[in-house]
Design a protein around this motif. Structure first.
Motif, mmCIF file in Angstrom:
data_model
loop_
_atom_site.group_PDB
_atom_site.id
_atom_site.type_symbol
_atom_site.label_atom_id
_atom_site.label_comp_id
_atom_site.label_asym_id
_atom_site.label_seq_id
_atom_site.Cartn_x
_atom_site.Cartn_y
_atom_site.Cartn_z
ATOM 1 N N ASP A 9 0.824 -1.209 0.000
ATOM 2 C CA ASP A 9 0.000 0.000 0.000
ATOM 3 C C ASP A 9 0.862 1.264 0.000
ATOM 4 N N THR A 10 1.934 1.248 0.777
ATOM 5 C CA THR A 10 2.840 2.403 0.825
ATOM 6 C C THR A 10 3.527 2.599 -0.523
ATOM 7 N N ALA A 11 3.956 1.506 -1.132
ATOM 8 C CA ALA A 11 4.606 1.590 -2.452
ATOM 9 C C ALA A 11 3.630 2.133 -3.494
ATOM 10 N N GLU A 12 2.373 1.706 -3.423
ATOM 11 C CA GLU A 12 1.364 2.263 -4.330
ATOM 12 C C GLU A 12 1.250 3.768 -4.112
ATOM 13 N N GLY A 13 1.268 4.190 -2.864
ATOM 14 C CA GLY A 13 1.212 5.617 -2.562
ATOM 15 C C GLY A 13 2.393 6.382 -3.127
ATOM 16 N N VAL A 14 3.562 5.757 -3.082
ATOM 17 C CA VAL A 14 4.751 6.387 -3.671
ATOM 18 C C VAL A 14 4.540 6.604 -5.162
ATOM 19 N N LEU A 15 4.064 5.570 -5.852
ATOM 20 C CA LEU A 15 3.844 5.707 -7.299
ATOM 21 C C LEU A 15 2.734 6.700 -7.605
ATOM 22 N N ILE A 16 1.691 6.712 -6.798
ATOM 23 C CA ILE A 16 0.609 7.686 -6.999
ATOM 24 C C ILE A 16 1.161 9.110 -6.900
ATOM 25 N N ALA A 17 2.028 9.341 -5.928
ATOM 26 C CA ALA A 17 2.627 10.670 -5.762
ATOM 27 C C ALA A 17 3.578 11.007 -6.911
ATOM 28 N N LEU A 18 4.375 10.035 -7.348
ATOM 29 C CA LEU A 18 5.350 10.290 -8.402
ATOM 30 C C LEU A 18 4.710 10.415 -9.781
ATOM 31 N N ARG A 19 3.747 9.559 -10.053
ATOM 32 C CA ARG A 19 3.144 9.478 -11.389
ATOM 33 C C ARG A 19 1.794 10.182 -11.512
ATOM 34 N N HIS A 20 1.206 10.569 -10.385
ATOM 35 C CA HIS A 20 -0.133 11.166 -10.401
ATOM 36 C C HIS A 20 -1.117 10.215 -11.081
ATOM 37 N N CYS A 21 -1.087 8.969 -10.640
ATOM 38 C CA CYS A 21 -1.932 7.937 -11.230
ATOM 39 C C CYS A 21 -2.911 7.407 -10.187
ATOM 40 N N VAL A 23 -4.743 4.214 -7.933
ATOM 41 C CA VAL A 23 -4.255 3.048 -7.189
ATOM 42 C C VAL A 23 -4.138 1.849 -8.130
ATOM 43 N N ASP A 24 -5.138 1.644 -8.968
ATOM 44 C CA ASP A 24 -5.108 0.515 -9.899
ATOM 45 C C ASP A 24 -3.940 0.619 -10.869
ATOM 46 N N GLU A 25 -3.690 1.806 -11.381
ATOM 47 C CA GLU A 25 -2.564 2.000 -12.298
ATOM 48 C C GLU A 25 -1.238 1.737 -11.597
ATOM 49 N N ALA A 26 -1.106 2.208 -10.365
ATOM 50 C CA ALA A 26 0.123 1.985 -9.605
ATOM 51 C C ALA A 26 0.329 0.499 -9.356
ATOM 52 N N PHE A 27 -0.725 -0.208 -8.992
ATOM 53 C CA PHE A 27 -0.636 -1.644 -8.738
ATOM 54 C C PHE A 27 -0.240 -2.383 -10.013
ATOM 55 N N ARG A 28 -0.878 -2.067 -11.125
ATOM 56 C CA ARG A 28 -0.541 -2.729 -12.403
ATOM 57 C C ARG A 28 0.906 -2.441 -12.814
ATOM 58 N N GLU A 29 1.362 -1.218 -12.566
ATOM 59 C CA GLU A 29 2.740 -0.867 -12.904
ATOM 60 C C GLU A 29 3.734 -1.684 -12.068
ATOM 61 N N MET A 30 3.422 -1.859 -10.807
ATOM 62 C CA MET A 30 4.311 -2.665 -9.954
ATOM 63 C C MET A 30 4.284 -4.137 -10.361
ATOM 64 N N ILE A 31 3.107 -4.653 -10.708
ATOM 65 C CA ILE A 31 3.009 -6.034 -11.184
ATOM 66 C C ILE A 31 3.859 -6.217 -12.438
ATOM 67 N N ARG A 32 3.722 -5.292 -13.386
ATOM 68 C CA ARG A 32 4.479 -5.378 -14.637
ATOM 69 C C ARG A 32 5.979 -5.325 -14.367
ATOM 70 N N ALA A 33 6.396 -4.404 -13.517
ATOM 71 C CA ALA A 33 7.823 -4.267 -13.207
ATOM 72 C C ALA A 33 8.352 -5.513 -12.504
ATOM 73 N N ALA A 34 7.582 -6.057 -11.578
ATOM 74 C CA ALA A 34 8.007 -7.268 -10.857
ATOM 75 C C ALA A 34 8.174 -8.437 -11.832
ATOM 76 N N GLN A 35 7.235 -8.587 -12.743
ATOM 77 C CA GLN A 35 7.332 -9.658 -13.729
ATOM 78 C C GLN A 35 8.499 -9.429 -14.683
ATOM 79 N N HIS A 36 8.637 -8.207 -15.146
ATOM 80 C CA HIS A 36 9.705 -7.875 -16.105
ATOM 81 C C HIS A 36 11.092 -8.135 -15.511
ATOM 82 N N HIS A 37 11.271 -7.782 -14.266
ATOM 83 C CA HIS A 37 12.572 -7.919 -13.610
ATOM 84 C C HIS A 37 12.700 -9.218 -12.803
ATOM 85 N N GLN A 38 11.648 -10.025 -12.846
ATOM 86 C CA GLN A 38 11.630 -11.314 -12.155
ATOM 87 C C GLN A 38 11.967 -11.164 -10.670
ATOM 88 N N VAL A 39 11.247 -10.244 -10.043
ATOM 89 C CA VAL A 39 11.404 -9.954 -8.615
ATOM 90 C C VAL A 39 10.022 -10.122 -7.976
#
Length: 77
Positions: A9-21, A23-39
């Protein structure tokens, strides 16, 4: 609420603040990044929160690298 979920939730808040997006967009972005970087998602979230707080140390170097690759320029602002 589990500590992992709180960190996510805190990480989503960070992305919301940085990207002005949404919650759903922030969550999808983190999912994509985690999959892309295999983390794992919660590991990536922890690394993002750590980086956003200005701490250089992160227990997982792969996650730290993923955060810097994805959001490093936004975090430096």
């Amino acid at each position: 609420m589990t500590p992992g979920r709180q960190c996510l939730d805190t990480a989503e808040g960070v992305l919301i603040a940085l990207r002005h997006c949404t919650v759903d967009e922030a969550f999808r972005e983190m999912i994509r990044a985690a999959q892309h970087h295999q983390v794992p998602l919660f590991t990536l979230a922890d690394a993002l929160v750590t980086a956003a707080s200005g701490k250089a140390d992160c227990a997982n170097t792969a996650a730290r690298g993923a955060v810097l690759a994805e959001w490093g320029t936004l975090l430096r602002r």
